[in-house]
Design an enzyme around this catalytic site. Structure first.
Site, PDB file in Angstrom:
ATOM      1  N   LYS A 127       6.489   3.035   3.155  1.00 33.51           N
ATOM      2  CA  LYS A 127       5.137   2.681   3.593  1.00 33.51           C
ATOM      3  C   LYS A 127       4.785   1.267   3.119  1.00 33.51           C
ATOM      4  O   LYS A 127       4.351   0.422   3.906  1.00 33.51           O
ATOM      5  CB  LYS A 127       4.130   3.708   3.066  1.00 33.51           C
ATOM      6  CG  LYS A 127       2.707   3.505   3.570  1.00 33.51           C
ATOM      7  CD  LYS A 127       1.869   2.711   2.609  1.00 33.51           C
ATOM      8  CE  LYS A 127       0.423   2.640   3.088  1.00 33.51           C
ATOM      9  NZ  LYS A 127      -0.438   1.972   2.082  1.00 33.51           N
ATOM     10  N   ASP A 145       1.112   6.021   6.617  1.00 37.23           N
ATOM     11  CA  ASP A 145       0.308   6.443   5.467  1.00 37.23           C
ATOM     12  C   ASP A 145      -0.275   7.815   5.795  1.00 37.23           C
ATOM     13  O   ASP A 145       0.081   8.426   6.809  1.00 37.23           O
ATOM     14  CB  ASP A 145      -0.785   5.419   5.155  1.00 37.23           C
ATOM     15  CG  ASP A 145      -1.795   5.294   6.284  1.00 37.23           C
ATOM     16  OD1 ASP A 145      -1.676   6.013   7.309  1.00 37.23           O
ATOM     17  OD2 ASP A 145      -2.710   4.471   6.158  1.00 37.23           O
TER      18      ASP A 145
END
Length: 217
Positions: A127, A145
């Site tokens: 991420k 996310d």
DNA sequence: CTCCCGATAT
DNA sequence: ATATCAGGAG
């Protein structure tokens, strides 16, 4: 079915993207930063923490710490105190220091631009690497996310709960030119309308494309 | 799968 | 008072 990327999903992903672009024409990275290095630190701090909270912390943090050396120079307890309110502060302080050491020892003090190099850095997962590669260096990347995970599932665009698989599925559904903005659009939507606790479906511009719509009684 | 942890909504 | 938010590492 997971792995089956049908045209229906791709078409819906495209409509979702277009509708969200219209709704959030200014969607961008919600983290404040001036340089790739600042974005890297901010994104490490954003793990399990809202971007709004990170921005409060970095507004003063970045005045005090300007280079990787600045972070390494202070005692752990001092850095922990400076990032305290982002939570998991001991872990994050360790990650940031280890990360800064790696930047100096392996990358001449600079932030590497490649996804794989970024992933190797302490405290940096897919991420974070996607956020930095995509926003600071313009490499097409999909940052998965919690919002992207939740909402792509609600939309039925992906099946998996595994962020890495979700990332791969989104990359098959969305135009590479839209990968970076897609994450921002979905995250913005998650923060303002499609709340985790109580989605405001009646105010959602993509409810027409969402199999999970729920209208309040 | 467990640990890491503060901030905020309920 | 408690649940929920928000990623990475071991």
């Amino acid at each position: 079915m997971s792995g089956t990327i049908n045209k229906e999903s791709a078409a819906r992903a495209s409509k979702v993207t277009a509708a969200l672009k219209r709704e959030y024409p200014d969607a961008r990275c919600a983290l404040n930063y001036e340089t790739p290095f600042q974005l890297l630190i901010a994104t490490i701090l954003s793990a399990q923490c809202t971007d709004a909270r990170v921005n409060i912390v970095t507004s003063t943090l970045f005045n005090k710490y300007r280079t990787p050396s600045d972070f390494i120079a202070v005692p752990d307890e001092e850095l922990e105190k400076d990032i305290f309110s982002t939570g998991f502060y001991k872990q994050k302080a360790k990650s940031i220091k280890a990360c800064c050491i790696a930047l100096i020892e392996k990358h001449g003090g600079d932030v590497p631009s490649g996804f794989d190099d970024l992933c190797e850095l302490p405290g940096v997962g897919r991420k974070t690497a996607s956020v930095v590669a995509g926003n600071a260096f313009g490499f097409p990347s999909v940052a998965v996310d919690t919002h992207v995970k939740r909402i792509t599932n609600l939309l039925g665009l992906v099946e998996s709960q595994d962020p890495e698989k979700i990332e791969a599925e989104i990359k098959l559904l969305v135009d590479p030119n839209d990968w970076v903005i897609f994450s921002h659009l979905i995250a913005t939507h998650g923060r303002t309308v499609c709340f985790a606790r109580k989605p405001a479906c009646s105010q959602c511009v993509i409810s027409g494309y969402c199999p999970s719509v729920k209208y309040e009684k």
